[in-house]
Design an enzyme around this catalytic site. Structure first.
Site, mmCIF file in Angstrom:
data_model
loop_
_atom_site.group_PDB
_atom_site.id
_atom_site.type_symbol
_atom_site.label_atom_id
_atom_site.label_comp_id
_atom_site.label_asym_id
_atom_site.label_seq_id
_atom_site.Cartn_x
_atom_site.Cartn_y
_atom_site.Cartn_z
ATOM 1 C CE1 TYR A 147 -3.597 2.632 0.767
ATOM 2 C CE2 TYR A 147 -2.213 3.299 2.621
ATOM 3 C CZ TYR A 147 -3.293 3.531 1.775
ATOM 4 O OH TYR A 147 -4.062 4.663 1.947
ATOM 5 C CG ASP A 249 5.493 3.395 1.359
ATOM 6 O OD1 ASP A 249 5.663 3.906 2.482
ATOM 7 O OD2 ASP A 249 4.380 3.364 0.786
ATOM 8 C CE LYS A 277 1.156 4.809 8.777
ATOM 9 N NZ LYS A 277 -0.161 5.339 9.153
#
Length: 437
Positions: A147, A249, A277
């Site tokens: 994702y 990523d 994050k």
């Protein structure tokens, strides 16, 4: 030990959900929060949170990963509070962003130059645009189960219906939502994760058209899947051989699994990487980092990159505080964090074995996955899809009803604030939940 049954009320949450559905589409502000009864939080501290009805939860979601230092970490709260009084948005440069960029360049092996964004999807989108602009090539290789944000060009084959996904070695790109432009998949090549020969074959056929290969180096959006030995090294060699870029990523893994992210942990340096994050303790900050050569294509203005809230002063204050702490106190942060993760993982394995539940527990510790499966290993999306996800949903429901909150698909995040007693409490609750599956 057996935990007492707790009576939990949800009256206030039910009223809030009914109220929210009148003015918020679906009653939630992110599809990841969809549920029959979404969690409405009142406050959180350390490894715990309390909902609006006063129910307490031991939290292993941690805001989907950002709260590595726990909820309401004092160093984050102090940094944010101080900066808010100095100004919230400048639309101008300020010293904090240079400090954070310098810290990133010292911590992350791939970082020679940096650009900031607000959220992970933006940083990944910037990496893909930059790869195309720098190489002059159109195509991007991504992998099933990975994702890379909710934007149209990459929201393909995340958790596709296998009836639509085609052959495992040559997957069909399956869109993730209605409304995606039909042509977005034209320049996207979807391949199986952990299958280096599949990438080699595509590179041999179309290498001169491929701008970049993008992946989660430690796949955390489909289980928590470690790359096979030699896989990342092989991707690094193939991309260099064919003049393509390698993009990591690291929105989830960055600063969580090691001070320099999965690139440091696994020993492979990409051309570009996206972070978010955990880097700002819950504030909305992401970063695109890379080699000076590639990032120079932004520096010289050839590839556009902009945003009103890029290097937002309040977010930068949080990132500065968090990264300084992780960097300067790494010996006090990461060994105990890894040990706590191992303690919990071992306890879950033992609890499952006691009740004959085929629970596979895998991951580095600060983040890990529980699968219910008879398979010896989960190595890609197809093996993940073969797990008993209905049983995992029941396990999640049993944990949540007893006050343990994990990501519903079975992903667990640890913080530095989880104590040994809390982990023992979690194992006891998990044993009870496993016994009733």
């Amino acid at each position: 030990m057996e935990k007492p049954v707790q009576t939990r009320r949800h009256d206030h949450a039910d009223r809030l959900y009914a109220r929210a559905r009148q003015v918020i589409a679906g009653g939630v502000s992110s599809d990841a929060r969809r549920a029959d009864r979404p969690l409405f939080v009142d406050h959180a501290s350390g490894a715990e949170l309390w909902d609006v009805d006063g129910n307490r939860y031991l939290d292993y979601v941690l805001g989907q990963g950002p709260n590595l230092l726990g909820h309401a970490a004092p160093l984050v709260a102090d940094a944010v509070s101080d900066q808010v009084r100095r100004g919230v948005a400048y639309a101008a440069q300020h010293e904090l962003e240079a400090q954070v960029a310098e810290r990133l360049c010292s911590m992350v092996p791939a970082a020679e130059l940096v650009r900031f964004n607000s959220v992970g999807s933006e940083a990944v989108h910037g990496a893909i645009r930059l790869a195309r602009g720098h190489t002059g090539r159109p195509k991007i290789v991504k992998f099933e189960g990975n994702y890379h944000g909710w934007l149209d060009p990459v929201l393909y084959s995340v958790h596709p219906d296998l009836a639509l996904a085609g052959d495992a070695r040559h997957p069909t790109a399956v869109g993730g939502t209605a409304g995606q432009p039909r042509h977005d998949a034209d320049d996207l090549i979807v391949l199986p994760y952990n299958d280096l020969p599949a990438v080699t074959s595509v590179m041999e056929q179309s290498g001169d058209e491929i701008a970049a290969v993008i992946l989660e180096p430690l796949l955390c959006n489909t289980g928590c899947i470690t790359p096979a030995p030699g896989y990342l090294e092989g991707l690094r060699e193939l991309t260099q051989q064919h003049g393509s870029l390698l993009i990591f990523d690291e929105i989830i893994t960055g600063f969580r699994v090691a001070p320099g992210g999965a690139g440091e942990l696994l020993g492979v340096v990409p051309d570009l990487a996206a972070f978010g994050k955990a880097m700002a303790g819950g504030m909305q900050v992401s970063a695109l980092v890379g080699s000076a050569d590639v990032m120079g294509t932004i520096a010289d203005g050839k590839v556009a990159h902009a945003g009103t809230f890029n290097s937002h002063p309040v977010g930068m204050a949080a990132a500065d505080a968090v990264l300084r702490h992780l960097d300067e106190h790494r010996a006090d942060v990461y060994p105990p964090l890894n040990a706590a993760g191992k303690r919990l993982m071992d306890g879950l394995r033992a609890a499952a074995a006691k009740h004959g539940v085929p629970l596979l527990v895998d991951g580095p510790g600060p983040v890990f996955q529980t699968y219910i499966t008879d398979q010896a290993a989960v190595t890609d999306y197809r093996t993940f899809a073969a797990c008993d996800r209905a049983a995992m949903a029941r396990f999640h429901a049993g944990l949540f009803a007893a006050g343990i909150s994990i990501v519903p698909r079975g992903l667990w995040f640890l913080s530095t604030e989880h104590t040994a007693d809390q982990i023992d409490e979690t194992i006891a609750v998990a044993e009870s939940a496993l016994s009733s599956l």
